[in-house]
Scaffold this active site. Structure first.
Site, PDB file in Angstrom:
ATOM      1  N   HIS A 155      41.189  45.845  37.896  1.00 16.69           N
ATOM      2  CA  HIS A 155      42.325  46.900  37.481  1.00 16.69           C
ATOM      3  C   HIS A 155      42.071  47.439  36.094  1.00 16.69           C
ATOM      4  O   HIS A 155      42.850  48.328  35.849  1.00 16.69           O
ATOM      5  CB  HIS A 155      43.694  46.033  37.415  1.00 16.69           C
ATOM      6  CG  HIS A 155      43.934  44.953  36.357  1.00 16.69           C
ATOM      7  ND1 HIS A 155      45.119  44.390  36.166  1.00 16.69           N
ATOM      8  CD2 HIS A 155      43.261  44.559  35.548  1.00 16.69           C
ATOM      9  CE1 HIS A 155      45.105  43.434  35.144  1.00 16.69           C
ATOM     10  NE2 HIS A 155      43.713  43.791  34.525  1.00 16.69           N
ATOM     11  N   GLY A 160      35.137  36.106  31.595  1.00 15.69           N
ATOM     12  CA  GLY A 160      35.953  34.757  31.592  1.00 15.69           C
ATOM     13  C   GLY A 160      36.410  34.110  30.003  1.00 15.69           C
ATOM     14  O   GLY A 160      36.641  33.224  30.100  1.00 15.69           O
ATOM     15  N   LYS A 191      38.495  37.651  38.262  1.00 15.56           N
ATOM     16  CA  LYS A 191      40.014  37.570  37.951  1.00 15.56           C
ATOM     17  C   LYS A 191      40.694  38.482  36.950  1.00 15.56           C
ATOM     18  O   LYS A 191      40.323  38.556  36.033  1.00 15.56           O
ATOM     19  CB  LYS A 191      40.349  36.089  37.407  1.00 15.56           C
ATOM     20  CG  LYS A 191      41.842  35.848  37.491  1.00 15.56           C
ATOM     21  CD  LYS A 191      42.233  34.313  36.743  1.00 15.56           C
ATOM     22  CE  LYS A 191      41.711  34.323  35.458  1.00 15.56           C
ATOM     23  NZ  LYS A 191      42.689  35.085  34.647  1.00 15.56           N
TER      24      LYS A 191
END
Length: 372
Positions: free
Chosen positions: A266, A206, A262
């Protein structure tokens, strides 16, 4: 010498082919013209003025030589073409303001947002940090390096960021701005219900806590834990409902009612993602959930600009990490029961490419936990 195949093309096809070749050959002109606008201070001048400016007033507000005034409209014309400036015509047709015609210049909506936090400055940094990797893409295809970035620097992307303070700070600052924009959209629509009722949430990798801060402000009864590597979390101060934890998601994720991933998966291959998800499963307390926010490629409902932005982001992943964005089928092959709640593209920060807020996918932990 003309190609033999040219004889099979009509004059209009030849003209189109020549036009396309010009656009491909001189693609860099957009970037260098935007960089020129940054160096001259065009966006700042319009923002400071507080309202649209005529060409003459804009020129006089900048530190440019009066002898160059006749050429200035050539720069603004390019910027208008790419949607970063808006040219509004004079109501009085008798008013003529320079060689580009009659009008006032204002910042496009995206530009007004961008200028608030100043990420125009990141274009300068990209010259040295980003383009070196892009220029090694061809070499990368001929060697065994894990990424073009590694070919350029002899180091992995994350390793370079951890050892290069300047590049690391630049990267995390841009990610924070991107996250702020995305969360304003996410918790401002129907997806805000995804977070309702959660008592604790871990934001995995984060960073400096931009997402967690937005969530605790919107949901004050929720406690957010920000997990990231020790160099990132050093000297970060929490609050009553915000905690910063130094750690590694591949080792352990703090216990919570929900885990937020988040734009994390990927960055990693399928095997590495399974490790992350297993740690998410172990971290979940009660009937919690894992919230996955990531891009879904090849969405047929995207407009052309959104599709182009997806292609750009996918190439970014290739060049810097040797990774890829996944399409719906690839997510399904991940053995995740993804619920594709959004198929909407959030406006890119730079018209026509660059920085975007990607598509979103959400998955309930209890749906996929049985497959891990």
């Amino acid at each position: 010498m003309a190609d033999h195949n040219d004889q099979n093309l009509t004059p209009s096809e030849l003209l189109l082919a020549e036009t396309q070749s010009w656009n491909q050959l001189y693609f860099f002109i957009e970037h260098v013209t935007l960089k020129c606008a940054l160096q001259l201070g065009i966006p700042n001048a319009i923002l400071k003025h507080g309202k649209p400016m005529t060409l003459s007033k804009l020129m006089s507000s900048l530190s440019i030589s009066p002898s160059k005034y006749p050429y200035f409209h050539r720069v603004t014309r390019i910027i208008v073409r790419y949607g970063l400036l808006i040219l509004q015509k004079h109501e009085d047709n008798n008013v003529d303001d320079g060689d580009d015609g009659k009008g006032y210049y204002s910042l496009a909506p995206a530009d007004r947002y961008i200028m608030k936090d100043g990420p125009w400055n990141s274009m300068e940094d990209q010259d040295s940090f980003f383009f070196k990797a892009w220029n090694c893409l061809g070499d990368w295809f001929r060697n065994e390096d894990p990424s073009a970035f590694y070919t350029a620097y002899g180091d992995l992307f994350w390793g370079k960021l951890s050892r290069d303070t300047s590049s690391g700070n630049w990267f995390h600052a841009n990610m924070a701005r991107d996250s702020q924009s995305f969360m304003n959209v996410l918790i401002g629509n129907e997806l805000k219900d995804v977070f309702k009722g959660l008592t604790t949430l871990v934001d995995v990798v984060g960073g400096t806590g931009t997402v967690a801060m937005a969530l605790t402000k919107k949901f004050p009864d929720m406690k957010c834990i920000v997990l990231d590597l020790p160099p990132v979390e050093a000297n970060m101060l929490g609050s009553e409902n915000l905690e910063f934890v130094a750690g590694d998601m591949f080792q352990k994720i703090p216990a919570a009612n929900a885990v937020l991933l988040k734009w994390i998966l990927h960055d990693w291959n399928d095997e590495e993602c399974v490790k992350i998800l297993k740690n998410c499963k172990d971290a979940i307390t009660g009937s919690g959930k894992v919230i996955i926010i990531d891009l879904v490629m090849e969405n047929p409902e995207l407009d052309d600009e959104s599709f182009q932005a997806q292609l750009f982001i996918d190439m970014l992943m290739l060049v810097f990490l040797g990774r890829k964005e996944r399409n719906k089928k690839e997510w399904e092959n991940f053995s995740l029961m993804l619920i594709l709640l959004l198929q909407t593209y959030f406006d890119s920060w730079f018209k026509g490419g660059g920085l975007t807020s990607p598509l979103t996918s959400l998955s309930e932990a209890d749906e996929f936990a049985r497959t891990l």
